[in-house]
Structures are given as C-alpha cells and as structure tokens.
Write an enzyme that holds these catalytic residues in place. Structure first.
Site, short mmCIF file in Angstrom:
data_model
loop_
_atom_site.label_atom_id
_atom_site.label_comp_id
_atom_site.label_asym_id
_atom_site.label_seq_id
_atom_site.Cartn_x
_atom_site.Cartn_y
_atom_site.Cartn_z
N GLU F 113 -9.39 -13.78 10.85
CA GLU F 113 -8.25 -12.97 10.41
C GLU F 113 -7.97 -13.22 8.93
O GLU F 113 -7.70 -12.28 8.17
CB GLU F 113 -7.01 -13.30 11.26
CG GLU F 113 -7.01 -12.68 12.65
CD GLU F 113 -8.03 -13.30 13.61
OE1 GLU F 113 -8.57 -14.39 13.33
OE2 GLU F 113 -8.29 -12.67 14.66
N ASP F 127 -11.14 -0.11 -4.60
CA ASP F 127 -10.89 1.32 -4.43
C ASP F 127 -9.95 1.87 -5.49
O ASP F 127 -10.17 2.96 -6.03
CB ASP F 127 -10.29 1.57 -3.04
CG ASP F 127 -10.00 3.04 -2.79
OD1 ASP F 127 -10.87 3.87 -3.09
OD2 ASP F 127 -8.91 3.36 -2.30
#
Lengths: 157, 157, 157, 157, 157, 157
Positions: F113, F127
């Site tokens: 995680e 991005d």
C-alpha cells in the site's frame, strides 16, 4: 478557530489515523429528496406497480454506492459495512423522499456512506426519469442521525 | 402517458440502445450547493489560502467521480469524456456553490456525469468539514445546460 | 495447430491489437440458467409479484457487470457498450433461464460482455436465494449468437 | 413459505445486518467446469507447457474477481478475505475443472466469493480460447463445501 | 514560463478538453526496472520455469493496470486502448527490466497508460518476492517512445 | 533456496492464508522520487503557491491509490487501512521526493500500500507536468520502514 481533521498542521490532506479508536457499533441515517413535476411522480408511481420499477433500481444503486464510498470520497476510510438499507417513498405531490441507513462495527463513523447512498439513489431516479423531466432537483441531502463512537449521538430533527 | 426510456414494454430495466444516435459534441452543465454555518464557510476560506484546501480536494473528487458515473448509475452508458471541469465558489455568508461542466464527442448526453461530479464534490466538502458542522445540507443539485444530440439545447435558468 | 490469439510467439499474454479492425456494429447474445429446487423457483415467482424482486435485482446486476467486463477478464479491451439487456425467465419446474444481449459500434466483439452479464445475473440469483437452497447450480452458460466483425455471424442453436 | 433474507417485509432489497453475527473462521469451496472440444483442451494443455499459460491467467483472474465480489453482487457485504486459491485442472477429454477456496475470519459466509472466482476463471478460459472454439459452455457451477457460522457445515458431494 | 495544461488560469485542476484533437493512432512505450539481490533474481528465474511464474503474474497485473489508468491518475481521460503488451526480462545479475507498449486510436496520448503498466508490473514483482528481499528498488521508470498526435514523435534513447 | 510465499508447491499463484496471523498494528513507510529538469521543478514550485497545485493533486492520488492496492496487485489482500499520508517535497535542483506512510490494525503488512501510494503519486506528478518535460524519471522507489507482525521491524536507511 477549530481545526479541520483531514489536514495536518501544514495544510496537507491526509487519511487520518483511526487505529486508536474503539471498535463500536456505529449507525448513520441520511435523507434527501428529488423534487419533480407532479406528472413525473405519477409516472414513477404507476411504474412501480408494473411498468418499470424506478424506485427499486434506485434503491439498489444506493446500496451499491454505499460500498463504493471510499473509492469516491478521497479521504474516507475503506470499511466493511454490516448493513445498508435505502428507502424511497413518493411524497405527494412532487417529490421522492430517500432515506439511507448504514451500520458498521468498526473504528470510524458511516455518515459518508449513508450520504453517498442517498445521493446516488437520487441521481439514479434522475437518470431514469430525465427523458420526461429535465427540471428535477436533488434537495435537502443531510445527516439525520448518527450514533456510536466518541462523539456520541447526533439527531438532526 | 410518456414512456420511461430505461424500461422495455414489460417494465424491465435495460441499458438502452444508442448505436443509431449521431456522434456529436455534447455538453452538460450541472450545479448545486452545500449550505453550512457561516463559521464553517469562514474556516474553509481560511484554509484555501494556506491551511488545507477543502475546495481543491473536492474539485478533484468531482472530476474523478464524473469518470466513474457508469459504474455508479446502473443504466448509464460507459463514455470517453473529453473534458471535465468542476468549480467550487464560496457564496457568502453560508454556502459553497458547485458547478460542473462535462463534454463528450459521442452518442449520448453527459447530464449524469455533470450531476455526479457536483454531488461527489459536495459530499467531499461535507466529509472534510463534518467534524465542525454536522448540520450541512446539499441543496439545489440540478441540470442547468445541455447541448448536442437530437433533443437540442436545454437551458434551466 | 491453431494459435491462441491472446499470446505472442513466446507464449506471453497480451491484450491484442484491434486498431486495424473495422468499426462495425457488433452484437452478442449469451444464455445460461440457474437450476434449483421447484420450491425455490416458486418462492422467486411469488416474490416477483410483491415480496422481493429477485429477478429484477439480478437483471440489474447483470447489466452493471457487462460494463465491468474489461476490469474482470484480464485481456479484454475496454469498450463503450451501446446497449445491454438481460432477461431472466422462470422455466418450470426448476430453473431460471437468463439471456443477455450486448451491442457495440466498435472494433472488437462483445461475447465476453454478454457472457459476463449472464454469469453475474446467475450469481446474483444464487446470492438472493441461497439461504433456502444451497444446492443451486449455474448451467449451460454459452454464446448463442454473434454478429459483426470479420469472423461473420455465429448461431449456436 | 420461507422468507428471502435479502428483502424486508415490504419486499424491498437490502444489505442485511450481520453485525450481531460471530466473527468466526469461514471457508467456502465452489466448483465448475468449462466444456470444450477435445482439440481445444489439447491446445490449452500444450500451451501450459510453453506457448501461453491459459490456466495461469484464468487462475489469477479468478483470485482477483473474488476480491471484487461485493462490487458485482449487489447485496453482498464487503469482506477482507484471508485466503483465495483457484485451481484449474484439465479433465480429459473435453473439460477444464475449476475449484476455488475462499477463507475469511469474519461475520458472513464466503460462498459468493468462491462462486465468483470460479465463474470469472471460467469466463477467462473462454476468452482466451474463443477464437478457436465458440461452442464452449460453462457448466456445473455450484457450492461444494461451506463451514463456519451459525448454519454449520454444508457438503454437497 | 510554460503553462501547465492541467490547470486553468486561476490554477484550478481540470480534465482538459481533447474534443478538438484528431483521432489518430497513438503509441507509447515506457520502461523501468526492479533492482534486487542476485539471489532474488535467480529465484525468480528458477520459478519461471516451473515453481511459480513471477514474471507472468506481473505481466498480467501491468496489462490490467493500463486499463485502470484513468481511475488512478486524477486528470487522465478514460480511453479505449486498442493494444497493451508488457514484457519483463531478467537482466543479469540483479534486475528485471520491464517494458510496456500501449496503442490507441483516439484523441489523446497513452504515455500514462504505458507508465502505469510498468509501475504496477514492478510493484507486483516486488509483492511476490518481498518475503525474501525487502531491499528491492524500482528504478528508471520513464517514457522511451511516443508517436501520434500533434506533438509528433518522441524518442528518449 | 527460499520459497516464494505467493505460490503453492506446484507453482500455482495464490492469495496466501493470513487468518492465523495476529491482528497487530502494522506500519509501512515507502519513498521514491521524480527526477526532472530544474526548470520543471521551478514551475511546480511556482504553481504550488498560486497557479496550480501539482503536489496537492499528486498527494491525493497517492492516498486514493493506497486504498486500491488490492485491486491492482493480484495477490494482495483487501485491507481496511487506518491511516494514509503522502508527502511530496521539492528537492533542489531537480527532483520531487515522495514519502508515503500507511498504518493498519490487521493481519498482514502494508508495504504494498505504501509503495503503491508513492508510485501513483509519482505518476500523477509526471502526468501533470509531462507537457513541458517528457524526460522525467521515477527513481528509487523502495520500502524504508516496516513494523508490526511476526517478521519484526525493518529499517532500510
């Protein structure tokens, strides 16, 4: 000024630590309604009988959405909900009332799950009837009951 | 009486056929607001500056939720959205106004995507501020503009 | 020996290139059934009238699952389905027959979407009735029709 | 007549309350098979050795699907599965047998998770081999073992 | 100073409008590697033959993750990928090299999909081997090729 | 040779049984960085002040991704995380350092995680800035701390 729990001292968003909280039974109830033209409500009611169960579809969408809450609300904890019910009731002359109840044996409250169930059920009503009534509005989405956990019981009305 | 498009003649729910529809540019704008105590709004506004960006988190949650609409609303078509914007504006003394715009070059409208973005942004505001104000309400979620497709342009206000 | 299209020459799984395929209208129909005790079917049928709509819930689950196919089946392409219908019909004395139809204007077939809709609808029937009949079986899940695309039309029966 | 547990007295679907149930170790085993042409099975078996591991991909898909069960089956509770195994075994001359075992320390059974793992593994086999054999069928999907919880142990065969 | 395309003039994040872009064939290739102890690589290589196919599982995880990119990266557009391949190659003495290729006929590039495939494949390698080597590192994840669209072809190396 | 825990004796992948493990408090911390041109970092830093909060968006993406880990990594157990924080810090002259901390009261560790949060935060930085710098690289993603559970505490640096 009170502090927002979802931010640290530098103002950075975080999923806050609930590991020290007690595992208690927690319940939340939320409500809301979709307001529409009276003829739209009549159409929904006729459909519930035989021609297409708008309220049944919306109920299911609300229940399923409650389980997706932590996917949708960025800082919500993933939770193993023990119970979800969603009721949609025609309220003459021009609304569908929605109530969701969510229950959990766990370390954090389930208000967001109940509110998410109500809003997604409301959006689903909108979707199924929008071809005949684009002017519908979702109104009055709020928490009406919360119990369990350190902050005690809350009753809105 | 008009017919609900999401049901067949026997009243069975279906995801309706859109393959014969034209691929046109479609836009939808939805609005809603979170009503809260004036002190809650003050807290949010102070945070936007430096101590925790409630509105920025909610904007992102709304954008991401628009992309999940067909997962949430049972009979919505999966769509390749071309654009999503979500704006949250403090409205003194006691509300945050939310507006979402969604755009698609495709065969079906994007009202549900815009409405989903608004409601999930509203729920996220609620989540982040609920520790100081449990009495908040989501109000007035509705479609305000829709264009593209056979049904033409719709303006609510 | 024929070659499996989902593997390259070295036997590595891949999501195969469909960009050179034509964008045509593609349809797939799949069927299957849930076999159960006659009393279980009677219970489902009585419920459909008034006491709990097993088939309506399963229909919705099947439709929603069709949209999730590319999440579940590792090498399936994500697709913008144009239409999904799922029908569940009691088949006396001891089965529920399920048929799903999926339609797409796109570059790859939709068999997997139709088969996924059938199986998830079948699983949902099982889930809702399992407390009274653990011995139910899902049988005969298969493609019965496929059209569109280079491989032409397929009819199973 | 027995009552369906997923509906309330008015026939409304709900995710039922499991908070009063004991947290015990629960196990479920489900089975099913994909029936195909003998040459298709031969192709799968040759691939397992070197040219493309159909059964390995399907096993993984089944395991991952077990974790998504509560997303797919509307009234299933979200669960923190402790163990999932999926085995696919060629059954000469014309079938792949699938068995899934799911384990949980929790308040509700895991039959649906095991059945979902079997069906998604079966669908994945279908997907990977469908280019050479469209006539495959998924058959005999059923629960074969269940233990833990108030209803005791169930053995199907 | 150049402007970041994912923000409007007021600095608000948005999913930018791609509806005016041409629908062209777009390709992106990304690479990365997992660096580990030489004995760990030996273990992975022995497993690929017979005792557990780490690289095969990671390949599949990478392919599936490419399809989830728009769920994970907040401002990415949902896309209908036409092709995804992921290759993992042992690089003696101490690394696994990963390369992903993604293809789309659409209005926006697929760099993020290729990069997401590489990183999730790398994380999966980590997961499967972590019990024997906690010190592994994911290194050198970058775009190596991009073509299609207005910005032309990019080659990194 | 050590055995890989995610495979059985026949080399078949499985989600391993954790039901016998103790429910203890488990913490994992992971780190990584995005290396970029110095001007790119300057742009991000200027944006953090007023023109678009790259690091805030990436933080949120990382937190949300931690909750999706078991959806992405095939053999990870679904977990109810108690806490997730992600910090992104500009590291002059040419990098953004990322650190994620994840906490759980449960039966299995949360390394994956924490690593997933770091990588998705890194991908999100990529991005948002890729239009001005395609040459960015994600480097040095690794576990730096792990505590709780039978294997004891691990410190990487």
């Amino acid at each position: 000024m009170p502090k927002l729990t979802h931010f640290d001292d530098a103002g950075r968003a975080a999923m806050v630590d609930v590991s020290a909280k007690d595992e208690t039974e927690r319940v939340a109830v939320a409500r809301g309604r979709v307001v529409m033209a009276p003829e739209t409500l009549a159409l929904i009611q006729s459909g519930s009988a035989a021609k297409g169960d708008v309220l049944g579809v919306a109920r299911l969408a609300g229940i399923m959405a409650a389980k997706r809450t932590s996917d949708l609300i960025p800082l919500c904890h993933p939770l193993m909900l023990s119970k979800v019910t969603v009721d949609l009731t025609p309220a003459l002359p021009d609304a569908v009332e929605i109530e969701a109840l969510v229950k959990l044996k766990g370390r954090t409250g389930v208000e967001m799950e109940a509110l998410t169930a109500v809003t997604v059920a409301a959006l689903t009503v909108y979707d199924m009837v929008k071809a005949v009534d684009r002017g519908m509005r979702i109104e009055g989405v709020r928490l009406v009951h919360k119990s369990g956990g350190k902050s005690g019981t809350y009753e809105a009305e």
